[in-house]
Design a protein around this motif. Sequence first.
Motif, PDB file in Angstrom:
ATOM      1  N   GLY A  40     -83.965 -54.155 -32.152  1.00  0.00           N
ATOM      2  CA  GLY A  40     -82.732 -53.800 -32.128  1.00  0.00           C
ATOM      3  C   GLY A  40     -82.641 -52.146 -32.877  1.00  0.00           C
ATOM      4  N   LEU A  41     -83.377 -52.272 -33.728  1.00  0.00           N
ATOM      5  CA  LEU A  41     -83.480 -50.895 -34.391  1.00  0.00           C
ATOM      6  C   LEU A  41     -83.934 -49.713 -33.342  1.00  0.00           C
ATOM      7  CD1 LEU A  41     -82.918 -49.388 -37.203  1.00  0.00           C
ATOM      8  CD2 LEU A  41     -85.438 -49.532 -37.444  1.00  0.00           C
ATOM      9  N   ALA A  42     -84.897 -49.985 -32.979  1.00  0.00           N
ATOM     10  CA  ALA A  42     -85.291 -49.067 -31.689  1.00  0.00           C
ATOM     11  C   ALA A  42     -84.219 -48.888 -30.692  1.00  0.00           C
ATOM     12  CB  ALA A  42     -86.455 -49.710 -30.715  1.00  0.00           C
ATOM     13  N   LEU A  43     -83.645 -49.882 -30.210  1.00  0.00           N
ATOM     14  CA  LEU A  43     -82.433 -49.726 -29.093  1.00  0.00           C
ATOM     15  C   LEU A  43     -81.140 -48.872 -29.990  1.00  0.00           C
ATOM     16  CD1 LEU A  43     -82.050 -53.198 -27.412  1.00  0.00           C
ATOM     17  CD2 LEU A  43     -82.252 -50.955 -26.374  1.00  0.00           C
ATOM     18  N   VAL A  44     -80.973 -49.061 -31.007  1.00  0.00           N
ATOM     19  CA  VAL A  44     -79.812 -48.251 -31.537  1.00  0.00           C
ATOM     20  C   VAL A  44     -80.036 -47.375 -31.828  1.00  0.00           C
ATOM     21  CG1 VAL A  44     -80.244 -48.670 -34.102  1.00  0.00           C
ATOM     22  CG2 VAL A  44     -77.670 -48.611 -33.194  1.00  0.00           C
ATOM     23  N   ILE A  45     -81.205 -46.772 -32.066  1.00  0.00           N
ATOM     24  CA  ILE A  45     -81.589 -45.265 -32.194  1.00  0.00           C
ATOM     25  C   ILE A  45     -81.544 -44.789 -30.776  1.00  0.00           C
ATOM     26  CG2 ILE A  45     -83.505 -43.745 -32.729  1.00  0.00           C
ATOM     27  CD1 ILE A  45     -84.219 -45.479 -35.138  1.00  0.00           C
ATOM     28  N   LEU A  46     -82.280 -45.405 -29.970  1.00  0.00           N
ATOM     29  CA  LEU A  46     -81.726 -44.775 -28.693  1.00  0.00           C
ATOM     30  C   LEU A  46     -80.554 -44.629 -28.235  1.00  0.00           C
ATOM     31  CD1 LEU A  46     -83.007 -44.313 -25.649  1.00  0.00           C
ATOM     32  CD2 LEU A  46     -82.517 -46.691 -25.248  1.00  0.00           C
ATOM     33  N   GLY A  47     -79.675 -45.629 -28.558  1.00  0.00           N
ATOM     34  CA  GLY A  47     -78.113 -45.561 -28.371  1.00  0.00           C
ATOM     35  C   GLY A  47     -77.383 -44.340 -28.869  1.00  0.00           C
ATOM     36  N   VAL A  48     -77.707 -44.332 -30.330  1.00  0.00           N
ATOM     37  CA  VAL A  48     -77.518 -43.013 -31.103  1.00  0.00           C
ATOM     38  C   VAL A  48     -77.809 -41.826 -30.417  1.00  0.00           C
ATOM     39  CG1 VAL A  48     -77.345 -41.744 -33.247  1.00  0.00           C
ATOM     40  CG2 VAL A  48     -76.944 -44.434 -33.209  1.00  0.00           C
ATOM     41  N   PHE A  49     -79.038 -41.831 -29.857  1.00  0.00           N
ATOM     42  CA  PHE A  49     -79.425 -40.575 -29.361  1.00  0.00           C
ATOM     43  C   PHE A  49     -78.609 -40.205 -28.094  1.00  0.00           C
ATOM     44  CE2 PHE A  49     -82.094 -38.036 -26.306  1.00  0.00           C
ATOM     45  CZ  PHE A  49     -82.079 -36.826 -27.061  1.00  0.00           C
ATOM     46  N   ALA A  50     -78.538 -41.022 -27.091  1.00  0.00           N
ATOM     47  CA  ALA A  50     -77.905 -41.154 -25.827  1.00  0.00           C
ATOM     48  C   ALA A  50     -76.353 -40.735 -26.296  1.00  0.00           C
ATOM     49  CB  ALA A  50     -78.166 -42.269 -24.931  1.00  0.00           C
TER      50      ALA A  50
END
Lengths: 409, 125, 119
Positions: free
Chosen positions: A271-281
Motif C-alpha cells: 500500500g505504501l509503495a502504491l500510495v507513493i507512486l500515486g502521489v508522484f503520478a
Amino acid sequence: MKKFLGITLGILTAIGGFVDIGDLVANALVGSRFGMSLAWVVLLGVLGICVFAEMSGRIAAVSRRAVFDLVRERLGPRAGLVNLGASFLILALTVAAEIGGAALALELATGVDYLVWVPAVAFAAWLVMWRVKFETLERVFGLAGLALVIFIVALWQLGPDWGQLWEQATRPAPPRDEGLPTYFYYAIALLGGAMTPYEVFFFSSGGVEEKWTRRDLSVARANVLVGFPLGGLLSLAIAACAATVFLPAHVQVDSLGQMVLPVALGAGQVGLALVILGVFAATFGATLEVALSSGYSLSQYFGWQWGKFVRPREAARFHATILVVVIVATALVLTTIDPIMVTEYSLVFAAAALPLTYLPVLLIANDRDYMQDKVNGRFSNTLGTAFMILLIVVSIAAIPLMLATKAGQ
Amino acid sequence: MTAARVVHAQLHLLDRQVVRARDGRLVCKVDDLELALDDDGRPYVTAILMGPLALGPRVGGVLGRLMAGAARLLGATAPPRIPMEHVSRIAGAVHVGGDLEPPALEHWVRTHLVEPIPGARHENE
Amino acid sequence: MRMSDLIARPVVDSAGEVVGQVADVRLVQDGPMLRQVQHAFRVAGLIVVTRHTGRLFGYERGPAVKGPWLVRKVLRALHRNTRYVTWEQVGGIDGQDIVLRVTKDRLPAVSWLYREGGP
C-alpha cells in the motif's frame, strides 16, 4: 478499452484539481481537524466543477474555442488582462508547488533529499510537454494517478467506525474546539481546490487538442461525469483516512509523510509503495496540467497559435511560455520555499478570482454564435446561476477570512 | 438579395479569435478595427488590426503603454493589418483567407529560442 | 481612425447635456465595395449607456438574447437607460466628446432596434 481511454482527460484534469500537492495535504489536514464535517463542500465542489466543465467541454467541441478565448472575448482586454495576470501568477506558483510535491514523493521513496530531485523532475516534465503527444500524456498520467485509489482500500482495511464518519458528514458544523471562521476558511479552500480555474483551462484546451467535434459531445460529457466525481471520491477517502487515524489522537497533519501514514497502517508495505507512486503520478500530472495551462491561457488571451497538435516551431510563443514558467518555478522551489504552503495561499487567491473565469463560460454557453443549437438548457442555466451567486459570495469572503483566521491557524 | 447583415463591433468582432480559413491555424485576436470615411463622410471598417500597437491603447494605463513601447523597441511602427475583404466568415471566430506573415514576436522566438532546441520541427510522439 | 476611438467615448447632446458613453457600435454590411469582393461594414449607429460599466454582455441583441433568467434580468435592469443614436444624428467629434445634432429626449431606447418600425 478504447472507450475507457477516451475519458483519461477528465481523470487527469480532476486529479490536478482534487488531489494535487496542495489538496493532498489540505484534505488530510481537514480530515484530521474537522473529521468529515466538511464533506459537503467536496460534494458541492464536484457538482460545481461538473456544471462548468461540461459547459466548457461543450463549447470546445462545438466551436473549438477554449476557456481563455472566452474570457478575453466577454470581459474585454482590460478585465481579461486582470484575470490573466492573477491566473498566471497562481499557475506559476502552483507549478513550483507541484514540482516540489513530485520531488517530495521521490524523497519518500528513496530517502534522498527532495531538492536533489527538483531539477530532474522539472526537466522530465518539460521534456514530456515538448515531445510527448497529448493523448499519450493524458493516458499515462491520468491512469497512473489512479494508484491513489489505494486510499479507498486503506480506509476499508483500517475498519473505521462508519457510523461516526457518517454522523460527522451529516452534521455540517465545526467540532467543539474549532471556530466558525476557521471552518469557513477551510470550506473556501476546499471549494477553491475543487473548482480551480486551471481545470477548465486544461479541460477545454485538451478537448481542442483532441480535436473534439459535435460528435464527441458524449465523450466530453463522459469525461466530466467520470473524472470529477472520481477526484472528489479520492479526496473524501484521504480525509476519511486522516479522520480515522489522526482526529482521535489530536494530531494535525501538515506534511506529505504524515499524509500517507494511514495507508501504511491500513494496507502495509505494498500500500505504501502504491500510495507513493500515486502521489508522484498525481503531482507530476498536475505539473503538466498547470504548466500547459499557463501556456494555454497566455496564448489564448493574445490569440497566439497554441497546442501540441502542431509542431513546436509552429507554436513558438506557446512553447517558450511553458519553458520560461518551468524555469522560474524550478528556481522558486530551489529557494527551499515550502511548496505545500505556497498552494494553500494560492488556492485562496484563486477562489477570489473564480467569477472572472466562470461568468464568461456561462454567458458563451448561451451564445448561438458559438453554440448554434447546443446552447445551455434550463438545467445547466439554473445550476450555473446558483453557482455564480455562490462564487461571488466566496470571492468576496475569501481574502478577509484568510486575514481574520491567519490562514486557518 | 437578403437584408444587409448587422453586427456589433464590440460584441461580434473585437477580441474574437482570428483563424486562417484554409487550415484552421490561429492567427491573432481582433485587437482593433481600422476605419475610413466613405463619400458621405460615414465611417466603415477597412481592416482588422493586430498586435501590441493595436491592443496597447485599448488596455490603456501603464501596462498598455508598456506593451506598445516594447513593440516599438522591436522596430514596429504600425500594427499589422488584415484587410476586411479577406474575411470570409464571422462566427465564434473570424475566418480569414490569404497568406499572412508570422508576427514579429513569433518569428523572433521561433528562430532564436525554439528552433535551436532538438525536436522543434517534429510532430509529437 | 480606429474603432477604439469611438468606443467608450463620452456623448453629449445638442444642448450640451451628457448622454453617456459609447458601449458598442452597430455595423451594417452595406458600405462601399471592397475590391469587388464584398460590401464593407458601415457604422450605422452607436449604442450609448449612461453607466460607467460599459460592457453589455450581449444585451444589445435585444429580446432575442438568451441566457439564464437572473443574468438577463440583471443586465436589463443595469441597461434600462441605454439609448441608440443613428450615425445621422451625430454632429461630429469635439475634442473628447461626440456631439449630437439632437437633444437627449429625441433618442430612442435601444430596444427600439428590435421593435417593428425600427431601422
